[in-house]
Design an enzyme around this catalytic site. Sequence first.
Site, short mmCIF file in Angstrom:
data_model
loop_
_atom_site.label_atom_id
_atom_site.label_comp_id
_atom_site.label_asym_id
_atom_site.label_seq_id
_atom_site.Cartn_x
_atom_site.Cartn_y
_atom_site.Cartn_z
N GLY A 196 8.43 -0.51 0.27
CA GLY A 196 8.06 -0.43 1.68
C GLY A 196 8.42 -1.69 2.46
O GLY A 196 8.59 -2.75 1.88
N ASP B 26 7.57 -4.36 5.99
CA ASP B 26 6.60 -4.72 7.03
C ASP B 26 7.14 -4.31 8.39
O ASP B 26 6.40 -3.90 9.27
CB ASP B 26 6.30 -6.21 6.97
CG ASP B 26 5.60 -6.55 5.66
OD1 ASP B 26 4.50 -6.03 5.44
OD2 ASP B 26 6.18 -7.29 4.85
N GLY C 227 7.53 -8.87 2.47
CA GLY C 227 6.81 -10.02 1.94
C GLY C 227 5.42 -10.19 2.48
O GLY C 227 4.75 -11.18 2.19
N THR D 231 0.82 -1.22 0.00
CA THR D 231 0.00 0.00 0.00
C THR D 231 0.86 1.28 0.00
O THR D 231 0.47 2.27 -0.61
CB THR D 231 -0.94 0.00 1.21
OG1 THR D 231 -0.18 -0.23 2.41
CG2 THR D 231 -2.00 -1.08 1.11
N THR D 232 2.00 1.25 0.68
CA THR D 232 2.88 2.44 0.66
C THR D 232 3.38 2.68 -0.76
O THR D 232 3.33 3.81 -1.27
CB THR D 232 4.08 2.23 1.61
OG1 THR D 232 3.63 1.66 2.84
CG2 THR D 232 4.80 3.54 1.87
N GLU E 172 10.65 -8.36 -5.35
CA GLU E 172 11.14 -7.16 -4.65
C GLU E 172 12.65 -7.25 -4.45
O GLU E 172 13.38 -6.29 -4.65
CB GLU E 172 10.43 -7.01 -3.31
CG GLU E 172 8.98 -6.57 -3.47
CD GLU E 172 8.18 -6.59 -2.18
OE1 GLU E 172 7.18 -5.89 -2.12
OE2 GLU E 172 8.54 -7.32 -1.23
C1 5RP Z 1 5.00 -6.91 -0.21
C2 5RP Z 1 5.83 -6.12 0.71
C3 5RP Z 1 5.35 -4.78 1.10
O1 5RP Z 1 6.26 -3.84 0.66
C4 5RP Z 1 5.19 -4.75 2.57
O2 5RP Z 1 4.26 -5.77 2.91
C5 5RP Z 1 4.69 -3.40 3.07
O3 5RP Z 1 3.35 -3.25 2.72
P1 5RP Z 1 2.52 -1.96 3.04
O4 5RP Z 1 3.19 -0.82 2.34
O5 5RP Z 1 1.15 -2.27 2.49
O6 5RP Z 1 2.49 -1.76 4.54
O7 5RP Z 1 6.90 -6.52 1.15
O8 5RP Z 1 5.54 -8.18 -0.42
#
Ligand code: 5RP
Length: 252
Positions: A92, A94, A105, A37-38, A113
């Site tokens: 981004g 987690d 992930g 989402t970021t 990524e």
């Molecule tokens: C996807 C990721 C995302 O970058 C991670 O989950 C961050 O997500 P968000 O920006 O929605 O908090 O690693 O595989």
Amino acid sequence: MKYSPETPQDSAKYAVGRAAVERYAHDGARLGLGSGTTSAWMVRALGEKVAEGLQVVGVPTSTSTRDLALSLDIPLVDINDLDRPLDVTLDGPDEIDHDGDMIKGGGACLLWERMVAEASTKMVCIADDTKLVDHLGRFPLPIEVVQYGWQATRRSVSALLADLGYDVEIIRRVRDGEPVVTDSGNFILDAHMGVITDKATLDTNLNWIAGVVEHGLFTGIAHEVLMASPSGESRLIELPHRNAARIPEWRK
Ligand code: 5RP
């Protein structure tokens, strides 16, 4: 369609996405486009600039980012067709700790990524300030495994983690009652680590297990962290050069 942030955390993600585009998306930039989402806020902000005439090309880190970028007319290139490294990947976490190491992930895109980050001169982590932690591991560590023999791979991962002193539950990720399948056709195992005590050992050892394709412990990957709060303030943290588990000489 015009999107706007709906929660304080979303406001911070929105702010950091826009700040990243202001800082890194100059004319002619070649960008890795993160997932989640970021990153989606970042890609939307990039789409606005492209509509105003900014010339960039992007390499997406997931099919969902690819689809979003295409819907915004952002020019894309295939990672196979790169003749030189991308300038910067914006993506981004987690979780991110004070060394700039991350768990990634949560959206199951960790393999692409990591590959896109590795195909870039610089990786910039874009994060809302809730992602900053003292110790990685509260967010379950995603491990991407091939479908063939996944239960055997899970047993091997479990044995490794026990050997390293972790008492961990490992769960195959499921969504809407079905196993999650990544963009590369693999499963995700989520390891509920608690606190990760030796990042470098875990990083390298997980990759020795047959059936493990990649994992979401990104040590030494980020060069800079751009972090924002819900009020919209952003700050840049430059990370010192250091030895990390899997940084090849040519990337240092
Ligand atoms: C996807 C990721 C995302 O970058 C991670 O989950 C961050 O997500 P968000 O920006 O929605 O908090 O690693 O595989």
